[in-house]
Motif scaffolding. Structure first.
Motif, short mmCIF file in Angstrom:
data_model
loop_
_atom_site.label_atom_id
_atom_site.label_comp_id
_atom_site.label_asym_id
_atom_site.label_seq_id
_atom_site.Cartn_x
_atom_site.Cartn_y
_atom_site.Cartn_z
N ALA A 14 8.86 -61.24 43.79
CA ALA A 14 8.72 -62.24 42.78
C ALA A 14 9.22 -61.28 41.25
N ALA A 15 8.60 -60.76 40.63
CA ALA A 15 8.70 -60.92 38.79
C ALA A 15 10.67 -60.30 38.39
N ALA A 16 10.79 -60.11 39.38
CA ALA A 16 12.47 -59.59 39.67
C ALA A 16 12.62 -60.83 39.76
N ALA A 17 12.80 -61.80 40.13
CA ALA A 17 13.80 -63.10 41.03
C ALA A 17 13.05 -63.69 39.26
N ALA A 18 11.88 -63.89 39.16
CA ALA A 18 11.18 -64.10 37.85
C ALA A 18 12.42 -64.08 36.52
N ARG A 19 12.56 -62.62 36.75
CA ARG A 19 13.09 -62.64 35.69
C ARG A 19 14.50 -62.51 35.68
N HIS A 20 15.58 -62.36 36.89
CA HIS A 20 16.46 -63.13 37.23
C HIS A 20 17.15 -64.58 37.15
N TYR A 21 15.99 -65.62 37.57
CA TYR A 21 16.47 -66.96 37.56
C TYR A 21 15.39 -67.65 36.74
N GLY A 22 14.64 -66.76 36.41
CA GLY A 22 13.23 -68.13 36.06
C GLY A 22 13.19 -68.70 34.28
N ARG A 23 14.03 -67.92 33.53
CA ARG A 23 14.19 -67.64 31.92
C ARG A 23 14.94 -69.36 31.79
N THR A 24 15.71 -69.99 32.83
CA THR A 24 16.03 -71.62 32.15
C THR A 24 15.67 -72.32 33.11
N ASP A 25 15.43 -73.44 32.48
CA ASP A 25 14.45 -74.79 33.31
C ASP A 25 15.14 -75.57 34.39
N SER A 26 16.70 -74.86 34.41
CA SER A 26 17.22 -75.80 36.06
C SER A 26 17.10 -74.57 36.83
N GLY A 27 16.97 -75.46 38.18
CA GLY A 27 16.84 -74.49 39.25
C GLY A 27 14.85 -74.13 39.39
N THR A 28 15.18 -74.14 41.09
CA THR A 28 13.50 -74.28 41.53
C THR A 28 13.46 -72.65 42.03
N LEU A 29 12.27 -72.17 41.46
CA LEU A 29 11.44 -70.82 42.52
C LEU A 29 9.91 -70.46 42.94
N LEU A 30 10.53 -70.45 44.10
CA LEU A 30 9.45 -71.17 45.32
C LEU A 30 8.29 -69.53 45.74
N GLY A 31 7.40 -69.24 45.77
CA GLY A 31 6.82 -67.88 46.21
C GLY A 31 6.12 -69.00 47.41
N VAL A 32 5.85 -67.49 47.87
CA VAL A 32 5.19 -67.79 49.12
C VAL A 32 4.03 -66.56 49.84
N GLU A 33 3.02 -67.37 50.18
CA GLU A 33 2.27 -66.36 50.29
C GLU A 33 1.69 -66.41 52.06
N ALA B 128 3.19 -57.77 36.99
CA ALA B 128 4.30 -58.53 37.98
C ALA B 128 3.34 -59.47 37.35
N TRP B 129 2.55 -59.47 37.03
CA TRP B 129 2.01 -61.06 36.25
C TRP B 129 2.16 -62.27 35.66
N PRO B 130 2.66 -61.41 34.25
CA PRO B 130 3.08 -62.18 33.58
C PRO B 130 4.75 -62.99 33.93
N ALA B 131 4.98 -62.34 34.81
CA ALA B 131 6.42 -63.06 34.98
C ALA B 131 6.56 -64.15 35.89
N LEU B 132 5.81 -63.75 36.83
CA LEU B 132 5.18 -64.92 38.52
C LEU B 132 4.44 -66.08 37.81
N ARG B 133 3.42 -65.68 36.46
CA ARG B 133 3.39 -67.25 35.76
C ARG B 133 3.98 -66.90 35.09
N ASP B 134 5.17 -66.73 34.49
CA ASP B 134 5.83 -67.52 33.47
C ASP B 134 7.43 -68.46 34.38
N GLY B 135 7.62 -67.42 35.52
CA GLY B 135 9.13 -67.81 35.81
C GLY B 135 8.82 -68.48 36.59
N PHE B 136 7.54 -69.16 37.61
CA PHE B 136 7.61 -69.29 38.97
C PHE B 136 7.23 -70.74 38.88
#
Ligand SMILES: Cc1ncc(COP(=O)(O)O)c(C=O)c1O
Length: 394
Positions: free
Chosen positions: A227-246, A285-293
């Motif tokens: 998820a941290a890798a996904a956040a760094r790849h997709y989470g740096r703009t406000d376009s598109g949505t990142l959804l995590g499933v647990e 991973a936490w900072p990227a999850l918190r900021d990017g998802f």
């Protein structure tokens, strides 16, 4: 939805270790499969399945992170540049060494580490929680690793591995409670290859008039390295949505986002989503999850199994972690008699419309055949069958 989302705080993605990965014999990009029947079912333009059910001869994506992180660790020890040392050179340098790799894992990570160790001619010791399904244990042993079954859950196995690690048995954990621990960060760097492969496909489709970027990417979350890798790849703009499933009983990322800091949930209930049964997000991973998802969603086993049946219909035999993302999206978007209005409200919240493109990360193949058979036998493919089941969001 995630109230802590801050796309400006998400660090840039690392340079992809694609070159190293392509130097590994047999390495191939995995498929990004179109699933038009799922797109029609969910009322979106396109659904793409990133198919990690067979990656370098293993039934999960984890080898991509294991290879790069182990390579970086060993190159650092040998004081050579990881970028300029090929995988084959590393193997030559390690010939005759008595080094071993040690990790805790419910299956896929352990199997990936065991595989990386075997290719490098190193020993591997894998600690598994007692609830681990026998076929998963067998698969790790088949890679030549020593498997030790630990009484307790995943977190207990992690603590035990840390105690056993030493100079000759190098701890290679894909999660850590110490934010400065470099290894889990290297694992996430390795996963960048997955997203680089998706980019290539989207770039090709954009040339043909398709979308250049997905509108929604759905990621199964365990300790959070992927998820941290996904956040760094997709989470740096406000376009598109990142959804995590647990899983419901192990929704540590969702609980942490709600609390505003890392919290632990017990994660004591066995689930076929074994790779996601992790109660504490990794501190790395936490900072990227918190900021990017943008959002997290918690599901039960029945919904993951429902997702596995949907994927089977779409032509992919997959395990419960992969089923989780399909099941979750189906729960959110399937406009059935019970949930029609709620479903369209969810679509709006996720920023989706009739032309949107959705990418599901199918992170594992059939790692537990007995459970797969049970899931396939287990029900009709209609939304109503799960109408009573709660889908927690946050
Ligand atoms: C199949 C599968 N999917 C997803 C995950 C979650 O990955 P992470 O622990 O990096 O969040 C795992 C972890 O073991 C897994 O095995």
């Amino acid at each position: 939805m995630n109230p802590l989302r801050d796309h400006r705080a998400v660090p840039e993605p690392p340079r992809t270790p694609l070159a190293l990965h392509h130097g590994v014999p047999g390495f191939q990009p995995t498929a990004l499969r179109p699933a038009p029947e799922l797109a029609a079912r969910w009322g979106v333009g396109e659904v793409w399945l990133k198919d990690e059910t067979a990656r370098l001869g293993l039934p999960s994506f984890k080898i991509v992170g294991a290879l790069w992180a182990v390579h970086r660790l060993l190159c650092t020890r040998l004081r050579v540049s990881p970028e300029r040392t090929s995988y084959a050179e590393l193997r030559q340098r390690l010939a005759g060494s008595d080094l071993g790799l040690l990790t805790a894992s419910a299956g896929n990570w352990g199997r990936a580490v065991a595989s990386a160790a075997r290719w490098l001619g190193l020993r591997a010791t894998i600690l598994v929680p007692e609830a681990t399904a026998e076929p998963r244990i067998h698969a790790v042993r088949a890679e030549g690793a020593e498997v030790r079954v630990v009484s307790g859950n995943f977190d207990v196995s992690v603590a035990r591995a840390a105690e056993l690690a030493g100079e000759r048995d190098l701890l290679v954990a894909d999660a850590s409670e110490h934010p400065d621990d470099p290894f889990p960060g290297w694992v996430s760097e390795g996963y960048e290859t997955l997203f680089a492969e998706i980019d290539e496909k989207f770039a090709a489709s954009a040339e043909g008039g398709g979308d250049a970027e997905p509108d929604l990417v759905v990621v199964p979350v365990g300790a959070g390295a992927l998820a941290a890798a996904a956040a760094r790849h997709y989470g740096r703009t406000d376009s598109g949505t990142l959804l995590g499933v647990e899983p419901h009983e192990a929704a540590g990322a969702m609980a942490s986002v709600r609390a505003g800091h890392i919290v632990t949930v017990p994660a004591l209930t066995p689930t076929p989503m074994a790779g996601l049964n992790c109660g504490t997000p990794s501190a790395t991973a936490w900072p990227a999850l918190r900021d990017g998802f943008d959002a997290f969603c918690a599901i039960g086993d029945a919904r993951a199994e429902h997702g596995m049946r949907l994927l089977d219909r779409a032509g992919v035999a997959a395990g419960a972690c992969a089923g989780s993302v399909a099941g979750a999206v189906d729960g959110l978007l399937r406009p059935d008699a019970c949930a029609g209005e709620a479903a369209s409200a969810e679509a709006e919240r996720l920023g989706l419309h009739g032309g949107s493109s959705v990418v599901l990360l199918l992170t594992e193949g059939v790692t537990d055949p007995e459970h797969h058979a049970k899931a396939m036998a287990g029900g009709r493919l209609v939304g109503e069958e799960l109408a009573g089941e709660e889908l927690a969001g946050g």
